[in-house]
Enzyme design. Structure first.
Site, PDB file in Angstrom:
ATOM      1  CD  GLN A 114     222.251 140.160  45.115  1.00  0.00           C
ATOM      2  OE1 GLN A 114     221.206 140.798  45.139  1.00  0.00           O
ATOM      3  NE2 GLN A 114     222.570 139.365  44.115  1.00  0.00           N
ATOM      4  CG  ASN A 115     224.564 134.079  48.416  1.00  0.00           C
ATOM      5  OD1 ASN A 115     223.413 134.429  48.135  1.00  0.00           O
ATOM      6  ND2 ASN A 115     225.290 133.334  47.609  1.00  0.00           N
ATOM      7  CB  VAL A 116     224.144 136.312  54.908  1.00  0.00           C
ATOM      8  CG1 VAL A 116     223.591 137.637  54.396  1.00  0.00           C
ATOM      9  CG2 VAL A 116     223.016 135.287  55.036  1.00  0.00           C
ATOM     10  CG  HIS A 132     222.227 141.680  51.197  1.00  0.00           C
ATOM     11  ND1 HIS A 132     221.611 140.922  50.229  1.00  0.00           N
ATOM     12  CD2 HIS A 132     222.135 142.976  50.774  1.00  0.00           C
ATOM     13  CE1 HIS A 132     221.155 141.708  49.275  1.00  0.00           C
ATOM     14  NE2 HIS A 132     221.461 142.957  49.578  1.00  0.00           N
ATOM     15  CB  CYS A 143     225.559 147.989  74.181  1.00  0.00           C
ATOM     16  SG  CYS A 143     225.756 146.182  74.232  1.00  0.00           S
ATOM     17  CB  CYS A 190     222.440 142.335  74.702  1.00  0.00           C
ATOM     18  SG  CYS A 190     224.133 142.919  74.979  1.00  0.00           S
ATOM     19  N   GLY A 230     224.090 133.400  39.425  1.00  0.00           N
ATOM     20  CA  GLY A 230     223.149 132.805  40.363  1.00  0.00           C
ATOM     21  C   GLY A 230     222.258 133.792  41.083  1.00  0.00           C
ATOM     22  CB  SER A 232     216.373 136.778  40.333  1.00  0.00           C
ATOM     23  OG  SER A 232     216.185 137.329  41.633  1.00  0.00           O
ATOM     24  N   GLY A 258     217.383 131.329  35.474  1.00  0.00           N
ATOM     25  CA  GLY A 258     216.113 131.991  35.207  1.00  0.00           C
ATOM     26  C   GLY A 258     216.266 133.433  34.794  1.00  0.00           C
TER      27      GLY A 258
END
Length: 288
Positions: A114-116, A132, A143, A190, A230, A232, A258
């Site tokens: 889920q990290n970018v 993601h 475009c 752009c 890591g 939730s 957690g």
């Protein structure tokens, strides 16, 4: 039945959890892994939520707001000009490297992050889906023109020297805790069509591209178990896969500090430090 491993003594917790994780992998050698922000905190990238799954700070920008409001884009890019250096300079963590080793050992069917930040790929993982998207590339929403994020930041720093000289505490996903008057910030449009440039990231209110979701689901069909690391799992786009795995009868395990949204149906749960637990498990697996 959930098997929670908790300890007030870090070393014991890491060893006990690592031993249990190694045993879990031996029983279920083809893992479908999903990771979240906790994997990258050791790399210097802040996370969004606390151990109870609650927001530590205001939620991130919404897709609709970014697209419809020039003022929102001014604020976003001004803060990113200060905060993105945390992501740009981040180094892979021990957790990233341990997961890459698990893949090299043949234990990872797919890693969905889920990290970018692309740190899994830099650590050597090859079977990765960036659920993601990725923060290091921007694209025109009109475009399709693409450019590297660092090139855009360089141009906007030239356009906004006063903002480029500011400093603030780094926040998740290349943001910064900067509050000032953003109305004079010059946003780069752009170069080809003057459309809106946006990082290739799925913002809140947007949807994961179907191709990514379907590829992740296909790999889940081939896996023996799910391991969440890591995360939730509070965001539905990631949680849905653990829910589906549970419905399929697959074991679902979590390693985090957690609570998770999936606590109610986890078969194994270790609330312990990620890197030492993963490294210990990898070491045990190498010994056979």
């Amino acid at each position: 039945m959930t098997q929670a491993v908790e300890s007030t003594e870090k070393r014991e917790s890491s060893q006990v959890a690592g031993e249990a994780l190694a045993a879990f992998i031996k029983r279920h050698p083809k893992l479908w892994v999903i990771t979240g922000a906790g994997v990258s905190t050791d790399s210097g990238i802040p996370d969004y939520r606390d151990a109870d799954g609650q927001w530590k700070r205001p939620p991130p920008v919404q897709h609709g707001d970014f697209m419809s409001s020039f003022a929102v884009r001014q604020r976003y890019w001004a803060r990113a000009l200060v905060g993105f250096k945390a992501m740009r300079e981040a180094q892979v963590s021990g957790a990233h490297r341990a997961l890459a080793k698990l893949e090299a050992m043949g234990h990872v069917e797919l890693l969905v992050t889920q990290n970018v930040d692309r740190l899994h790929q830099r650590a050597g993982s090859k079977k990765v889906i960036d659920l993601h998207g990725r923060a290091d590339v921007v694209a025109c929403m009109a475009c399709g023109y693409q450019m590297m994020r660092h090139a855009m930041h360089s141009e906007m720093a030239r356009m906004n020297p006063a903002f480029a000289a500011l400093d603030a505490r780094h926040a998740p996903d290349g943001d910064a805790d900067l509050e000032t008057d953003f109305s004079t910030f010059n946003v780069l449009d752009c170069p080809r069509c003057k459309g809106i440039l946006k990082p290739q990231v799925v913002y809140y209110g947007d949807v994961v591209p179907p191709a990514r979701r379907l590829a992740a689901q296909a790999a889940l069909q081939q896996a023996d178990a799910v391991l969440a690391v890591g995360t939730s799992l509070m965001v539905y786009s990631g949680y849905r896969f653990c829910r589906d795995a549970h419905a399929m009868g697959l074991p679902v395990a979590s390693l985090s500090l957690g609570v998770t949204r999936a606590d109610g149906f986890l078969t194994h749960q270790w609330r312990a430090p990620l890197t030492p637990v993963l490294e210990y498990a990898v070491g045990r697996l190498k010994k056979g």
